[in-house]
Design a protein around this motif. Sequence first.
Motif, mmCIF file in Angstrom:
data_model
loop_
_atom_site.group_PDB
_atom_site.id
_atom_site.type_symbol
_atom_site.label_atom_id
_atom_site.label_comp_id
_atom_site.label_asym_id
_atom_site.label_seq_id
_atom_site.Cartn_x
_atom_site.Cartn_y
_atom_site.Cartn_z
ATOM 1 N N ASP A 1 0.821 -1.203 0.000
ATOM 2 C CA ASP A 1 0.000 0.000 0.000
ATOM 3 C C ASP A 1 0.861 1.262 0.000
ATOM 4 O O ASP A 1 0.422 2.327 0.437
ATOM 5 C CB ASP A 1 -0.938 0.005 1.205
ATOM 6 C CG ASP A 1 -0.199 -0.111 2.542
ATOM 7 O OD1 ASP A 1 1.014 -0.406 2.521
ATOM 8 O OD2 ASP A 1 -0.844 0.081 3.585
ATOM 9 N N HIS B 1 -1.346 5.034 -2.685
ATOM 10 C CA HIS B 1 -2.757 5.016 -2.350
ATOM 11 C C HIS B 1 -3.460 6.102 -3.165
ATOM 12 O O HIS B 1 -2.814 6.920 -3.845
ATOM 13 C CB HIS B 1 -2.962 5.224 -0.845
ATOM 14 C CG HIS B 1 -2.077 6.273 -0.254
ATOM 15 N ND1 HIS B 1 -2.396 7.607 -0.221
ATOM 16 C CD2 HIS B 1 -0.844 6.171 0.300
ATOM 17 C CE1 HIS B 1 -1.427 8.297 0.334
ATOM 18 N NE2 HIS B 1 -0.460 7.455 0.662
ATOM 19 N N SER B 2 -4.781 6.117 -3.107
ATOM 20 C CA SER B 2 -5.556 6.954 -4.024
ATOM 21 C C SER B 2 -5.298 8.450 -3.872
ATOM 22 O O SER B 2 -5.429 9.199 -4.845
ATOM 23 C CB SER B 2 -7.053 6.671 -3.856
ATOM 24 O OG SER B 2 -7.453 6.935 -2.523
ATOM 25 N N ASP B 3 -4.942 8.906 -2.671
ATOM 26 C CA ASP B 3 -4.689 10.331 -2.481
ATOM 27 C C ASP B 3 -3.205 10.675 -2.453
ATOM 28 O O ASP B 3 -2.814 11.767 -2.058
ATOM 29 C CB ASP B 3 -5.369 10.835 -1.209
ATOM 30 C CG ASP B 3 -4.873 10.125 0.049
ATOM 31 O OD1 ASP B 3 -4.195 9.085 -0.090
ATOM 32 O OD2 ASP B 3 -5.180 10.597 1.160
ATOM 33 N N ASP B 4 -2.364 9.730 -2.883
ATOM 34 C CA ASP B 4 -0.931 9.973 -2.955
ATOM 35 C C ASP B 4 -0.641 10.965 -4.083
ATOM 36 O O ASP B 4 -1.165 10.825 -5.191
ATOM 37 C CB ASP B 4 -0.200 8.650 -3.223
ATOM 38 C CG ASP B 4 1.303 8.813 -3.203
ATOM 39 O OD1 ASP B 4 1.883 8.643 -2.139
ATOM 40 O OD2 ASP B 4 1.876 9.117 -4.269
ATOM 41 N N TRP C 1 0.499 9.299 -7.331
ATOM 42 C CA TRP C 1 -0.555 8.551 -8.026
ATOM 43 C C TRP C 1 -1.539 9.487 -8.706
ATOM 44 O O TRP C 1 -1.967 9.233 -9.841
ATOM 45 C CB TRP C 1 -1.281 7.633 -7.037
ATOM 46 C CG TRP C 1 -2.371 6.835 -7.671
ATOM 47 C CD1 TRP C 1 -3.715 7.048 -7.569
ATOM 48 C CD2 TRP C 1 -2.218 5.697 -8.530
ATOM 49 N NE1 TRP C 1 -4.410 6.116 -8.306
ATOM 50 C CE2 TRP C 1 -3.509 5.281 -8.903
ATOM 51 C CE3 TRP C 1 -1.107 5.008 -9.005
ATOM 52 C CZ2 TRP C 1 -3.715 4.183 -9.735
ATOM 53 C CZ3 TRP C 1 -1.312 3.915 -9.846
ATOM 54 C CH2 TRP C 1 -2.610 3.521 -10.196
ATOM 55 N N ILE C 2 -1.898 10.564 -8.041
ATOM 56 C CA ILE C 2 -2.833 11.524 -8.640
ATOM 57 C C ILE C 2 -2.243 12.103 -9.922
ATOM 58 O O ILE C 2 -2.903 12.145 -10.965
ATOM 59 C CB ILE C 2 -3.154 12.649 -7.636
ATOM 60 C CG1 ILE C 2 -3.977 12.091 -6.469
ATOM 61 C CG2 ILE C 2 -3.919 13.776 -8.320
ATOM 62 C CD1 ILE C 2 -4.192 13.089 -5.349
ATOM 63 N N THR D 1 -2.041 9.317 -12.772
ATOM 64 C CA THR D 1 -3.310 8.998 -13.437
ATOM 65 C C THR D 1 -3.771 10.156 -14.317
ATOM 66 O O THR D 1 -4.337 9.932 -15.395
ATOM 67 C CB THR D 1 -4.395 8.654 -12.398
ATOM 68 O OG1 THR D 1 -4.468 9.690 -11.406
ATOM 69 C CG2 THR D 1 -4.082 7.332 -11.703
ATOM 70 N N GLU D 2 -3.510 11.380 -13.888
ATOM 71 C CA GLU D 2 -3.867 12.533 -14.730
ATOM 72 C C GLU D 2 -3.062 12.526 -16.027
ATOM 73 O O GLU D 2 -3.589 12.824 -17.102
ATOM 74 C CB GLU D 2 -3.626 13.837 -13.957
ATOM 75 C CG GLU D 2 -4.622 14.072 -12.829
ATOM 76 C CD GLU D 2 -4.287 15.308 -12.019
ATOM 77 O OE1 GLU D 2 -3.163 15.859 -12.207
ATOM 78 O OE2 GLU D 2 -5.114 15.733 -11.196
ATOM 79 N N SER E 1 -6.567 3.530 -14.413
ATOM 80 C CA SER E 1 -5.941 2.985 -13.209
ATOM 81 C C SER E 1 -5.056 1.786 -13.522
ATOM 82 O O SER E 1 -3.955 1.646 -12.970
ATOM 83 C CB SER E 1 -7.003 2.605 -12.179
ATOM 84 O OG SER E 1 -7.614 3.763 -11.641
ATOM 85 N N ALA F 1 -1.125 1.682 -13.046
ATOM 86 C CA ALA F 1 -0.548 0.658 -12.163
ATOM 87 C C ALA F 1 0.615 -0.051 -12.842
ATOM 88 O O ALA F 1 1.645 -0.330 -12.211
ATOM 89 C CB ALA F 1 -1.621 -0.350 -11.766
#
Length: 233
Positions: A119, A122-125, A128-129, A132-133, A146, A150
């Motif tokens: 982990d 995570h989604s609010d990292d 990662w944000i 993905t953008e 996603s 990944a």
Amino acid sequence: MEKKTRRPARGTRKRDVPLSEAGIYSAALRLIDADGVEALTMRKLATELDANPMSLYHHVANKEAVTRGVTRMVGAQFRTATPEDAPWQERLRLLAADLRSLAHRHPKLMAYSFSRQPDFLHSDDPFWIALTESVEAAGVPRPEVSKTAALLAAVVIGVLAAELNGSLRRWSALTPGRPDGRADGAGDAAPESADGAPDGPDLDHMFRLMTDTLITGLENRPAGEGVGRDAGL
């Protein structure tokens, strides 16, 4: 004769600053940077903080909670100055380079996180944000963003883990094999000589090559093609 006042033992005298999670994580990071995660103990952490070991448990449950807290604290330091209007290719290059810089600032922690903490992202990292953008800006359909991100993260983190533990340097020194099973040339370079050159392989160049390869793969991805079973993978 004046009686000398006995100084309290380290870890038992009163602290001027109350303990806090942030303070505990910062102290733990100093110890990890010096000796690695495996060498960290709650007793050593208490000594570093000049506190009673039992007092730590009012703020953190155990060593695992400490390492996770430290990882999230360091991950929050990730800040990329990528302009929103920059091409997605440049944004990906900067993201990868920034993550590598962070890994080199705290190599012992990051090597542990890459291999022992699923982990870690995570989604609010922030990484990662931004990743993905950038993937969405590359034209990847939203349902596939996603999964594509990944895969990109897995490759980048895998290369960084191999760089931090020395595998990348060692593998780059291996002599190419031949179909007949014999090595091409005089054999592998000695481990201490990396690729045979005094300074070893150019890891900066290798990392850029990896990043450019990923970007080229996204650029040449057929329009509308997904990632996964529906795409034939």
